[in-house]
Design a protein around this motif. Structure first.
Motif, PDB file in Angstrom:
ATOM      1  N   PRO A 155       1.138  -1.631   0.146  1.00  0.00           N
ATOM      2  CA  PRO A 155      -0.044   0.054   0.024  1.00  0.00           C
ATOM      3  C   PRO A 155       0.898   1.559   0.331  1.00  0.00           C
ATOM      4  CG  PRO A 155      -0.660  -1.799   1.737  1.00  0.00           C
ATOM      5  CD  PRO A 155       0.251  -2.522   1.383  1.00  0.00           C
ATOM      6  N   SER A 156       0.353   2.124  -0.781  1.00  0.00           N
ATOM      7  CA  SER A 156       1.212   3.408  -0.938  1.00  0.00           C
ATOM      8  C   SER A 156       0.277   4.460  -1.818  1.00  0.00           C
ATOM      9  CB  SER A 156       2.311   3.251  -1.749  1.00  0.00           C
ATOM     10  OG  SER A 156       3.004   4.769  -1.485  1.00  0.00           O
ATOM     11  N   ASN A 157       0.336   6.224  -1.729  1.00  0.00           N
ATOM     12  CA  ASN A 157      -0.595   6.515  -2.785  1.00  0.00           C
ATOM     13  C   ASN A 157       0.658   7.721  -3.153  1.00  0.00           C
ATOM     14  OD1 ASN A 157       0.434   9.422  -1.848  1.00  0.00           O
ATOM     15  ND2 ASN A 157       0.208   8.308   0.905  1.00  0.00           N
ATOM     16  N   ILE A 158       0.314   7.811  -4.843  1.00  0.00           N
ATOM     17  CA  ILE A 158       0.669   8.599  -5.310  1.00  0.00           C
ATOM     18  C   ILE A 158       1.418   9.589  -5.090  1.00  0.00           C
ATOM     19  CG2 ILE A 158      -1.042  10.302  -6.165  1.00  0.00           C
ATOM     20  CD1 ILE A 158       1.072   7.970  -8.928  1.00  0.00           C
ATOM     21  N   HIS A 159       1.223  10.564  -4.018  1.00  0.00           N
ATOM     22  CA  HIS A 159       2.145  11.552  -3.422  1.00  0.00           C
ATOM     23  C   HIS A 159       2.992  10.865  -2.625  1.00  0.00           C
ATOM     24  CE1 HIS A 159       2.845  15.781  -1.725  1.00  0.00           C
ATOM     25  NE2 HIS A 159       3.675  15.062  -0.671  1.00  0.00           N
ATOM     26  N   ARG A 160       3.321   9.692  -1.860  1.00  0.00           N
ATOM     27  CA  ARG A 160       4.897   9.098  -1.296  1.00  0.00           C
ATOM     28  C   ARG A 160       5.269   8.514  -2.516  1.00  0.00           C
ATOM     29  NH1 ARG A 160       2.463   4.600   2.271  1.00  0.00           N
ATOM     30  NH2 ARG A 160       1.808   6.311   2.824  1.00  0.00           N
ATOM     31  N   VAL A 161       4.584   7.947  -3.504  1.00  0.00           N
ATOM     32  CA  VAL A 161       5.582   7.168  -5.180  1.00  0.00           C
ATOM     33  C   VAL A 161       6.594   8.501  -5.196  1.00  0.00           C
ATOM     34  CG1 VAL A 161       5.409   6.779  -7.135  1.00  0.00           C
ATOM     35  CG2 VAL A 161       3.846   5.646  -5.199  1.00  0.00           C
ATOM     36  N   TRP A 162       5.878   9.553  -5.795  1.00  0.00           N
ATOM     37  CA  TRP A 162       6.761  10.837  -5.893  1.00  0.00           C
ATOM     38  C   TRP A 162       8.040  11.576  -4.725  1.00  0.00           C
ATOM     39  CZ3 TRP A 162       8.149  12.199 -11.144  1.00  0.00           C
ATOM     40  CH2 TRP A 162       7.346  11.540 -11.797  1.00  0.00           C
ATOM     41  N   ASP A 163       7.613  11.032  -3.837  1.00  0.00           N
ATOM     42  CA  ASP A 163       8.144  11.785  -2.503  1.00  0.00           C
ATOM     43  C   ASP A 163       9.327  11.052  -2.826  1.00  0.00           C
ATOM     44  OD1 ASP A 163       6.572  14.100  -1.807  1.00  0.00           O
ATOM     45  OD2 ASP A 163       6.072  12.914   0.331  1.00  0.00           O
ATOM     46  N   SER A 164       9.345   9.817  -2.054  1.00  0.00           N
ATOM     47  CA  SER A 164       9.764   8.650  -1.736  1.00  0.00           C
ATOM     48  C   SER A 164       9.963   7.319  -2.483  1.00  0.00           C
ATOM     49  CB  SER A 164       9.924   8.352  -0.603  1.00  0.00           C
ATOM     50  OG  SER A 164       8.629   7.842   0.204  1.00  0.00           O
ATOM     51  N   ASP A 165       9.127   6.979  -2.709  1.00  0.00           N
ATOM     52  CA  ASP A 165       9.159   5.444  -3.615  1.00  0.00           C
ATOM     53  C   ASP A 165      10.145   4.806  -4.736  1.00  0.00           C
ATOM     54  OD1 ASP A 165       7.568   4.956  -1.531  1.00  0.00           O
ATOM     55  OD2 ASP A 165       5.758   4.689  -2.666  1.00  0.00           O
ATOM     56  N   MET A 166      10.087   6.307  -5.589  1.00  0.00           N
ATOM     57  CA  MET A 166      10.537   5.684  -6.407  1.00  0.00           C
ATOM     58  C   MET A 166      12.269   6.226  -6.289  1.00  0.00           C
ATOM     59  SD  MET A 166       8.921   6.905 -10.302  1.00  0.00           S
ATOM     60  CE  MET A 166       8.009   8.949  -9.842  1.00  0.00           C
ATOM     61  N   ILE A 167      12.232   7.386  -5.465  1.00  0.00           N
ATOM     62  CA  ILE A 167      13.752   8.228  -5.390  1.00  0.00           C
ATOM     63  C   ILE A 167      14.597   6.372  -4.558  1.00  0.00           C
ATOM     64  CG2 ILE A 167      15.022   9.002  -4.256  1.00  0.00           C
ATOM     65  CD1 ILE A 167      13.639  11.855  -4.634  1.00  0.00           C
ATOM     66  N   GLY A 168      13.733   5.748  -3.499  1.00  0.00           N
ATOM     67  CA  GLY A 168      14.564   4.862  -2.753  1.00  0.00           C
ATOM     68  C   GLY A 168      14.766   3.986  -3.545  1.00  0.00           C
ATOM     69  N   SER A 169      14.461   3.811  -4.402  1.00  0.00           N
ATOM     70  CA  SER A 169      14.301   2.489  -5.568  1.00  0.00           C
ATOM     71  C   SER A 169      15.427   2.235  -6.251  1.00  0.00           C
ATOM     72  CB  SER A 169      12.573   2.279  -6.650  1.00  0.00           C
ATOM     73  OG  SER A 169      13.109   3.332  -7.654  1.00  0.00           O
ATOM     74  N   LYS A 170      16.327   3.033  -6.186  1.00  0.00           N
ATOM     75  CA  LYS A 170      18.020   3.350  -6.754  1.00  0.00           C
ATOM     76  C   LYS A 170      18.672   2.930  -5.764  1.00  0.00           C
ATOM     77  CE  LYS A 170      16.002   4.382 -10.816  1.00  0.00           C
ATOM     78  NZ  LYS A 170      16.532   3.644 -12.768  1.00  0.00           N
ATOM     79  N   GLY A 171      18.303   2.919  -4.517  1.00  0.00           N
ATOM     80  CA  GLY A 171      18.996   2.862  -3.469  1.00  0.00           C
ATOM     81  C   GLY A 171      20.489   3.148  -3.383  1.00  0.00           C
ATOM     82  N   LEU A 172      20.858   4.229  -3.921  1.00  0.00           N
ATOM     83  CA  LEU A 172      21.703   6.077  -4.232  1.00  0.00           C
ATOM     84  C   LEU A 172      21.871   6.475  -2.792  1.00  0.00           C
ATOM     85  CD1 LEU A 172      20.848   6.673  -8.300  1.00  0.00           C
ATOM     86  CD2 LEU A 172      23.132   5.057  -6.956  1.00  0.00           C
ATOM     87  N   SER A 173      22.862   7.133  -2.651  1.00  0.00           N
ATOM     88  CA  SER A 173      23.175   8.397  -1.759  1.00  0.00           C
ATOM     89  C   SER A 173      22.412   9.658  -2.334  1.00  0.00           C
ATOM     90  CB  SER A 173      24.377   7.845  -1.094  1.00  0.00           C
ATOM     91  OG  SER A 173      25.117   8.603  -1.933  1.00  0.00           O
TER      92      SER A 173
END
Length: 262
Positions: free
Chosen positions: A165-183
């Protein structure tokens, strides 16, 4: 490092009033630090010197970039909650909306710039202004911070992210960035590739221009939620937009600070 925080007395004198809090995030810690790291790369010598005088040991923008999220659990700062966003419903333009009496992201950014430009502003006032401005320029470039009021900028638009579960705001906040695992430093190196000519063009945008860019993107992404099952394909189709937004936010933040502190 020492972290400078204004007393509530100074803040009340400076801004006045108290407002009800709302839970709003943007880019998450990594995204905000990337914006700040990119900005660091584009600061001129005068701005860097001024920031050192204002922030002291904390004169490194990634350190202060998350301050506005860090203090959300402290009620004395709840009046800042409406500063993180501005709502435009579908089909609305900036001229159509009724601005909130509690303030919004554009007013807060404008106020912070004025504080930095005013030679009579105290060091405490300028330190707060840098913290707020560093964060809010990032927020303004997250598309759903210019989202619909009815769904709290996409927070009520439920989706699943790789089945969770997530929401579209959170996807753009952090989910996509977090998916890359980059500092944040790694990601900043990837995105900070604009030429000198491109930097000049990017920095020519007004804050209303920045808002309109985000609103146009957010209008598109509302329509592209589909069945709400988001994952690898969504990243593939849209991650370049994340990179573009955080890159532009960092370059524009530097331009604003260079002008205000130069």
């Amino acid at each position: 490092m020492k972290h400078f925080i204004l007393s509530i007395i100074s803040i009340t004198l400076l801004f006045g009033g108290t407002f009800l809090p709302q839970k709003v995030m943007a880019w998450g810690q990594t995204g905000h630090r990337v914006v700040a790291e990119v900005a660091e790369n584009h600061l001129n010598k005068k701005a860097k010197k001024a920031l050192q005088e204002i922030l002291g040991d904390s004169a490194y923008l990634p350190i202060v970039s998350t301050w506005m999220d860090d203090i959300k659990s402290d009620k004395k700062y709840s009046f800042m909650s409406p500063w993180h966003y501005i709502n435009l419903d579908e089909g609305e333009t900036f001229k159509d909306i009724q601005r909130s009496s509690k303030g919004d992201i554009l007013k807060a950014i404008d106020d912070m710039i004025k504080i930095l430009e005013d030679e009579n502003s105290s060091k405490k006032q300028k330190a707060l202004a840098v913290k707020v401005l560093t964060h809010l320029i990032g927020d303004l470039h997250q598309p759903f911070h210019v989202g619909h009021k009815s769904d709290l900028g996409g927070n009520k638009v439920k989706v699943t992210w790789f089945g969770k579960p997530s929401n579209i705001h959170r996807v753009w906040d952090s989910d996509m960035i977090g998916s890359k695992g980059l500092s944040y430093t790694e990601l900043a190196k990837f995105v900070d590739t604009a030429s000198v000519e491109e930097v000049v063009k990017i920095q020519s945008a007004s804050t209303v221009d920045m808002m309109n860019e985000s609103h146009q993107l957010c209008t598109r992404f509302y329509k592209e939620v589909g069945d709400g099952k988001l994952g690898y394909r969504y990243i593939y189709d849209n991650y370049h937009v994340v990179e573009d937004r955080i890159m532009k936010a960092g370059i524009r933040l530097a331009g604003i600070l260079n002008k205000a502190l130069g």
